[in-house]
Design a protein around this motif. Structure first.
Motif, PDB file in Angstrom:
ATOM      1  N   ILE A  16      84.056  45.540  42.186  1.00  0.00           N
ATOM      2  CA  ILE A  16      82.895  46.248  41.664  1.00  0.00           C
ATOM      3  C   ILE A  16      83.328  47.320  40.671  1.00  0.00           C
ATOM      4  CG2 ILE A  16      80.990  47.781  42.278  1.00  0.00           C
ATOM      5  CD1 ILE A  16      80.816  46.213  44.934  1.00  0.00           C
ATOM      6  N   ILE A  17      84.391  48.071  41.012  1.00  0.00           N
ATOM      7  CA  ILE A  17      84.899  49.114  40.117  1.00  0.00           C
ATOM      8  C   ILE A  17      85.409  48.495  38.824  1.00  0.00           C
ATOM      9  CG2 ILE A  17      86.724  50.836  39.834  1.00  0.00           C
ATOM     10  CD1 ILE A  17      86.352  51.474  42.833  1.00  0.00           C
ATOM     11  N   GLU A  18      86.122  47.380  38.921  1.00  0.00           N
ATOM     12  CA  GLU A  18      86.637  46.706  37.726  1.00  0.00           C
ATOM     13  C   GLU A  18      85.493  46.245  36.822  1.00  0.00           C
ATOM     14  OE1 GLU A  18      88.845  42.517  36.742  1.00  0.00           O
ATOM     15  OE2 GLU A  18      89.475  43.595  38.549  1.00  0.00           O
ATOM     16  N   LYS A  19      84.455  45.677  37.410  1.00  0.00           N
ATOM     17  CA  LYS A  19      83.301  45.211  36.640  1.00  0.00           C
ATOM     18  C   LYS A  19      82.574  46.393  35.987  1.00  0.00           C
ATOM     19  CE  LYS A  19      81.187  41.325  36.199  1.00  0.00           C
ATOM     20  NZ  LYS A  19      81.679  40.272  35.349  1.00  0.00           N
ATOM     21  N   ALA A  20      82.474  47.503  36.697  1.00  0.00           N
ATOM     22  CA  ALA A  20      81.812  48.689  36.151  1.00  0.00           C
ATOM     23  C   ALA A  20      82.601  49.251  34.971  1.00  0.00           C
ATOM     24  CB  ALA A  20      81.659  49.754  37.235  1.00  0.00           C
ATOM     25  N   ARG A  21      83.925  49.229  35.046  1.00  0.00           N
ATOM     26  CA  ARG A  21      84.753  49.706  33.930  1.00  0.00           C
ATOM     27  C   ARG A  21      84.579  48.819  32.699  1.00  0.00           C
ATOM     28  NH1 ARG A  21      88.199  53.780  35.271  1.00  0.00           N
ATOM     29  NH2 ARG A  21      88.725  53.986  37.458  1.00  0.00           N
ATOM     30  N   GLN A  22      84.365  47.528  32.907  1.00  0.00           N
ATOM     31  CA  GLN A  22      84.128  46.628  31.778  1.00  0.00           C
ATOM     32  C   GLN A  22      82.844  47.007  31.042  1.00  0.00           C
ATOM     33  OE1 GLN A  22      84.069  42.681  33.400  1.00  0.00           O
ATOM     34  NE2 GLN A  22      86.288  42.552  33.581  1.00  0.00           N
ATOM     35  N   TYR A  23      81.881  47.545  31.774  1.00  0.00           N
ATOM     36  CA  TYR A  23      80.618  47.956  31.162  1.00  0.00           C
ATOM     37  C   TYR A  23      80.654  49.392  30.657  1.00  0.00           C
ATOM     38  CZ  TYR A  23      78.473  43.680  32.852  1.00  0.00           C
ATOM     39  OH  TYR A  23      78.157  42.377  33.074  1.00  0.00           O
ATOM     40  N   GLY A  24      81.820  50.058  30.756  1.00  0.00           N
ATOM     41  CA  GLY A  24      81.971  51.390  30.194  1.00  0.00           C
ATOM     42  C   GLY A  24      81.722  52.535  31.148  1.00  0.00           C
ATOM     43  N   MET A  25      81.592  52.276  32.407  1.00  0.00           N
ATOM     44  CA  MET A  25      81.367  53.352  33.362  1.00  0.00           C
ATOM     45  C   MET A  25      82.683  54.006  33.730  1.00  0.00           C
ATOM     46  SD  MET A  25      78.521  51.539  35.783  1.00  0.00           S
ATOM     47  CE  MET A  25      78.162  53.005  36.700  1.00  0.00           C
ATOM     48  N   VAL A  26      82.653  55.313  33.985  1.00  0.00           N
ATOM     49  CA  VAL A  26      83.849  56.060  34.383  1.00  0.00           C
ATOM     50  C   VAL A  26      83.502  56.944  35.569  1.00  0.00           C
ATOM     51  CG1 VAL A  26      84.873  56.071  32.084  1.00  0.00           C
ATOM     52  CG2 VAL A  26      83.358  57.904  32.742  1.00  0.00           C
ATOM     53  N   PHE A  27      84.530  57.343  36.315  1.00  0.00           N
ATOM     54  CA  PHE A  27      84.347  58.302  37.387  1.00  0.00           C
ATOM     55  C   PHE A  27      84.195  59.684  36.782  1.00  0.00           C
ATOM     56  CE2 PHE A  27      86.572  54.991  39.846  1.00  0.00           C
ATOM     57  CZ  PHE A  27      85.672  54.872  40.890  1.00  0.00           C
ATOM     58  N   LYS A  28      83.477  60.553  37.481  1.00  0.00           N
ATOM     59  CA  LYS A  28      83.258  61.886  36.932  1.00  0.00           C
ATOM     60  C   LYS A  28      84.549  62.684  36.851  1.00  0.00           C
ATOM     61  CE  LYS A  28      81.926  63.969  41.312  1.00  0.00           C
ATOM     62  NZ  LYS A  28      80.895  64.697  42.011  1.00  0.00           N
TER      63      LYS A  28
END
Length: 84
Positions: free
Chosen positions: A40-52
């Protein structure tokens, strides 16, 4: 023509809700999520999401702090005269 009674309408809605609940319980029984946390984290990074924690805050430069001139970004005209 036959009139609809409120009891018949409520009975039909109730039976529909119960039937839908039973079908969804049967359909979703034993269904486990297919993606793990890492996927899930890997997929979110592909969409440009980052941790705060990863966000870098950039302080404005001294020129920007001392500069009292407000400019319109599109036309480049000075807007300070409008403020006074």
């Amino acid at each position: 023509m036959h009139k609809f009674h409120i009891k018949s309408i409520l009975l039909g809605i109730g039976m529909g809700i119960v039937l839908t609940a039973i079908i969804s319980i049967i359909y979703l029984a034993g269904n486990q999520p297919t993606m793990g946390r890492e996927e899930i984290i890997e997929k979110a990074r592909q969409y440009g999401m980052v941790f705060k924690e990863e966000v870098i805050l950039i302080e404005p430069s001294e020129d920007a702090k001392n500069n009292d001139t407000i400019e319109n970004k599109t036309t480049g005209e000075n807007l300070n005269s409008d403020l006074n």
